[in-house]
Design an enzyme around this catalytic site. Structure first.
Site, PDB file in Angstrom:
ATOM      1  N   CYS A  19      -1.908   9.294   2.275  1.00 50.13           N
ATOM      2  CA  CYS A  19      -1.585   8.838   0.949  1.00 50.13           C
ATOM      3  C   CYS A  19      -2.591   9.329  -0.217  1.00 50.13           C
ATOM      4  O   CYS A  19      -1.976   9.045  -1.279  1.00 50.13           O
ATOM      5  CB  CYS A  19      -1.477   7.319   1.198  1.00 50.13           C
ATOM      6  SG  CYS A  19      -3.329   6.747   1.799  1.00 50.13           S
ATOM      7  N   GLU A  78       0.977  -1.072   0.200  1.00 49.51           N
ATOM      8  CA  GLU A  78      -0.002   0.053   0.045  1.00 49.51           C
ATOM      9  C   GLU A  78       0.718   1.250   0.152  1.00 49.51           C
ATOM     10  O   GLU A  78       1.646   1.593   0.849  1.00 49.51           O
ATOM     11  CB  GLU A  78      -0.902   0.184   1.149  1.00 49.51           C
ATOM     12  CG  GLU A  78      -1.877  -1.269   1.357  1.00 49.51           C
ATOM     13  CD  GLU A  78      -2.924  -1.099   0.395  1.00 49.51           C
ATOM     14  OE1 GLU A  78      -3.423   0.167  -0.107  1.00 49.51           O
ATOM     15  OE2 GLU A  78      -3.599  -2.243  -0.071  1.00 49.51           O
TER      16      GLU A  78
HETATM   17  P1  NAD Z   1       8.006   4.848   4.997  1.00 51.22           P
HETATM   18  O1  NAD Z   1       7.971   3.826   3.979  1.00 51.22           O
HETATM   19  O2  NAD Z   1       9.037   5.617   5.090  1.00 51.22           O
HETATM   20  O3  NAD Z   1       7.866   4.022   6.448  1.00 51.22           O
HETATM   21  C1  NAD Z   1       6.847   3.064   6.423  1.00 51.22           C
HETATM   22  C2  NAD Z   1       7.295   1.953   7.479  1.00 51.22           C
HETATM   23  O4  NAD Z   1       8.364   1.362   7.007  1.00 51.22           O
HETATM   24  C3  NAD Z   1       7.662   2.112   8.891  1.00 51.22           C
HETATM   25  O5  NAD Z   1       7.208   1.442   9.948  1.00 51.22           O
HETATM   26  C4  NAD Z   1       9.310   2.426   8.723  1.00 51.22           C
HETATM   27  O6  NAD Z   1      10.018   2.157  10.072  1.00 51.22           O
HETATM   28  C5  NAD Z   1       9.427   1.221   7.623  1.00 51.22           C
HETATM   29  N1  NAD Z   1      10.767   1.107   7.203  1.00 51.22           N
HETATM   30  C6  NAD Z   1      11.316   2.058   6.700  1.00 51.22           C
HETATM   31  N2  NAD Z   1      12.448   1.810   6.030  1.00 51.22           N
HETATM   32  C7  NAD Z   1      12.546   0.527   6.043  1.00 51.22           C
HETATM   33  C8  NAD Z   1      13.508  -0.673   5.508  1.00 51.22           C
HETATM   34  N3  NAD Z   1      14.415  -0.214   4.862  1.00 51.22           N
HETATM   35  N4  NAD Z   1      12.963  -2.046   5.645  1.00 51.22           N
HETATM   36  C9  NAD Z   1      11.766  -2.264   6.269  1.00 51.22           C
HETATM   37  N5  NAD Z   1      10.886  -1.377   6.830  1.00 51.22           N
HETATM   38  C10 NAD Z   1      11.343  -0.074   6.755  1.00 51.22           C
HETATM   39  O7  NAD Z   1       6.739   5.715   4.798  1.00 51.22           O
HETATM   40  P2  NAD Z   1       6.014   6.912   6.029  1.00 51.22           P
HETATM   41  O8  NAD Z   1       7.034   7.975   5.787  1.00 51.22           O
HETATM   42  O9  NAD Z   1       5.871   6.260   7.461  1.00 51.22           O
HETATM   43  O10 NAD Z   1       4.794   7.224   5.415  1.00 51.22           O
HETATM   44  C11 NAD Z   1       4.448   7.661   4.270  1.00 51.22           C
HETATM   45  C12 NAD Z   1       4.367   7.068   3.057  1.00 51.22           C
HETATM   46  O11 NAD Z   1       3.550   6.186   2.953  1.00 51.22           O
HETATM   47  C13 NAD Z   1       3.785   7.960   1.996  1.00 51.22           C
HETATM   48  O12 NAD Z   1       4.348   7.644   0.658  1.00 51.22           O
HETATM   49  C14 NAD Z   1       2.370   7.733   1.902  1.00 51.22           C
HETATM   50  O13 NAD Z   1       1.596   7.914   0.716  1.00 51.22           O
HETATM   51  C15 NAD Z   1       2.336   6.139   2.147  1.00 51.22           C
HETATM   52  N6  NAD Z   1       1.314   5.663   2.640  1.00 51.22           N
HETATM   53  C16 NAD Z   1       0.339   4.910   2.092  1.00 51.22           C
HETATM   54  C17 NAD Z   1      -0.919   4.351   2.518  1.00 51.22           C
HETATM   55  C18 NAD Z   1      -1.750   3.558   1.732  1.00 51.22           C
HETATM   56  O14 NAD Z   1      -2.721   2.829   2.191  1.00 51.22           O
HETATM   57  N7  NAD Z   1      -1.620   3.372   0.493  1.00 51.22           N
HETATM   58  C19 NAD Z   1      -1.294   4.857   3.665  1.00 51.22           C
HETATM   59  C20 NAD Z   1      -0.693   5.843   4.353  1.00 51.22           C
HETATM   60  C21 NAD Z   1       0.744   6.294   3.853  1.00 51.22           C
END
Ligand code: NAD
Length: 461
Positions: free
Chosen positions: A247, A213
């Site tokens: 998002c 997602e």
């Molecule tokens: P992010 O990808 O930075 O982090 C999401 C999660 O991934 C966190 O728990 C983080 O600790 C973990 N993470 C980070 N690096 C990682 C790695 N190398 N390996 C494994 N896990 C890792 O995203 P964010 O800043 O928390 O959220 C914002 C983003 O999420 C935006 O791009 C937004 O559009 C997207 N988002 C999508 C949805 C959806 O339902 N499609 C909903 C909300 C947010």
């Protein structure tokens, strides 16, 4: 402390011992998640406000507490019918001869769930509706950017659930990296597209199926036929809720060039109505971190330097150069060009670039020349034009004459396509996403006898 790998083994063993998971057990787990949110909603709201700097309590109650209870309740109501074995038709004349085909939805086992910070409670508990309804165990890795909320969710989940049912692991990307390397039966990741690529690679090592997602730039097309006051109200409401850190936030808008000024005036009026002041307004949420604040300010500086017109919607004319928290007033960027960073990255903040167009094919081509977005929004009353937009573009989902709302419909699958994600959940689609649709064919004696005559040696026939 038990390691993640050990917890996975404990959960898998418990799942295997459980065998068939009756509806009552699934409902009991869903109910415990609901009670947790009902009993501790206020504490979670406080934690989110502190993690953000400031976050509207009213908004948190609606998006993260009630917005999580609703899908869990929906699952409680429907899980019995979702679980039912489905009889499937057979090719003629197999059914008449006693054959039988059915699909049984089985739990997949242990589902890993990595969640982001922007709706930290919602994006942990809404997936649980589908995961638990499908009879699975869950391991969760919430975001490090909302440390208080993530720790509180961990404590509350540990009180309400046994470790073999749901376990939470807090920490940053290192913990996420280890987590995503575990041999789950399914991995749901909600977060950035760039991290989604890393997650999918890690999951591929163990052939773990993924639901991704992700985010992206969700466009708004405003038709010449649109009611501009209503359009601006709905777009600006979506752009300012959670300060645009959604998002599905409308990322940028495309307007007929003759109606641009009208939209700017209506957007100003909409923001003034919703937020007569911004700086200390409890309804207006702050930007999550200094890094994200600097990133958003840099988009504005870059666009200004490259010649775009910047329209700050700051109804009380407040000075934001000195402030306790990280608030950015809603800001329009008129006539941005593709070399501006604001047109390249997902914005994830209260900034709305606006492009002009002359013919509807221009926004359609623009959308198709860019990665497929998570959401797409069309405002207008021209049905032919609307159909043209729907049939000539692709996005994860669509809301017509509003923004974001399709995500709140329990019976619509929610997910992206291409760079905005893969797989979908919510409601029945969530139940199916986290179930294994197992095909079962039962052979009949009569068919066996007929088949026996068709077997080798073929020279006999
Ligand atoms: P992010 O990808 O930075 O982090 C999401 C999660 O991934 C966190 O728990 C983080 O600790 C973990 N993470 C980070 N690096 C990682 C790695 N190398 N390996 C494994 N896990 C890792 O995203 P964010 O800043 O928390 O959220 C914002 C983003 O999420 C935006 O791009 C937004 O559009 C997207 N988002 C999508 C949805 C959806 O339902 N499609 C909903 C909300 C947010």
């Amino acid at each position: 402390m038990t390691s993640m790998q050990e917890v996975l083994e404990i959960q898998r063993k418990s799942y295997l011992n459980e065998g068939f998971v009756p509806a009552e057990v699934r409902i009991d787990r869903l109910q415990r998640a609901i009670s947790l949110l009902q009993d501790h909603g206020s504490r979670l709201i406080e934690a989110m406000a502190e993690d953000f700097g400031h976050r509207s309590h009213h908004q948190s109650r609606s998006t993260d507490i009630n917005g999580s209870i609703a899908p869990l309740k929906h699952a409680v109501k429907h899980v019995r019918s979702w679980m039912k074995t489905e009889r499937r038709p057979l090719q003629f004349p197999l059914r008449l001869l006693g054959g039988r085909a059915e699909v049984r939805y089985q739990p997949v086992g242990v589902v890993g769930c990595i969640s982001p910070w922007n709706f930290p409670v919602n994006l942990t508990f809404t997936p649980l509706a589908g995961i638990l309804a499908a009879g699975n165990r869950a391991m969760i890795k919430p975001s490090e950017l909302t440390p208080l909320t993530s720790e509180l969710m961990k404590d509350l989940i540990e009180e309400a659930f046994a470790q073999e049912e749901i376990a939470v692991f807090t920490g940053g990307p290192e913990v996420g990296a280890e987590f995503s390397g575990l041999p789950f039966d399914h991995l749901l990741f909600t977060g950035a597209t760039s991290i989604g690529r890393i997650i999918m690679k890690a999951a591929a090592e163990n052939l773990v199926p993924v639901t991704l997602e992700l985010g992206g730039k969700s466009p708004v097309i405003v038709s010449g036929s649109a009611d501009m006051a209503l359009t601006a109200d709905n777009v600006m409401s979506g752009k300012t809720m959670n300060a645009g850190q959604i998002c599905l936030a409308p990322d940028y808008a495309m307007l007929p060039e003759t109606r641009l000024d009208e939209f700017v005036d209506a957007a100003r009026a909409a923001v003034t109505r919703m937020y007569p002041t911004l700086k200390d307004n409890p309804d207006y949420t702050t930007i999550i971190s200094d890094r994200h604040y600097d990133r958003l300010r840099a988009y504005l500086d870059d666009a200004r330097a490259k010649g775009a017109e910047i329209v700050e919607l700051n109804p009380a004319g407040e000075d934001f150069s000195q402030q306790q928290h990280r608030r950015i007033p809603p800001t329009l960027i008129l006539d941005p060009t593709d070399d501006m960073t604001v047109m390249q990255d997902e914005i994830f903040g209260p900034i709305l670039p606006i492009r002009r167009y002359q013919r509807i094919d221009e926004p359609i081509s623009y959308i198709n020349a860019h990665p497929r977005p998570l959401g797409l929004y069309y405002f207008g009353e021209d049905t032919n034009e609307r159909e043209r937009v729907l049939t000539h573009t692709t996005s994860g989902g669509v809301t017509l004459n509003d923004v974001i709302m399709h995500v709140a419909m329990e019976d619509l699958p929610f997910g992206g396509i291409g760079a905005s994600g893969m797989g979908a959940y919510h409601g029945f689609d969530g139940f199916r996403q986290f179930s294994h649709a197992r095909s079962i064919y039962t052979q009949s004696r009569r068919i066996s006898k007929i088949m026996a005559r068709m077997r080798p040696p073929y020279s006999r026939q």
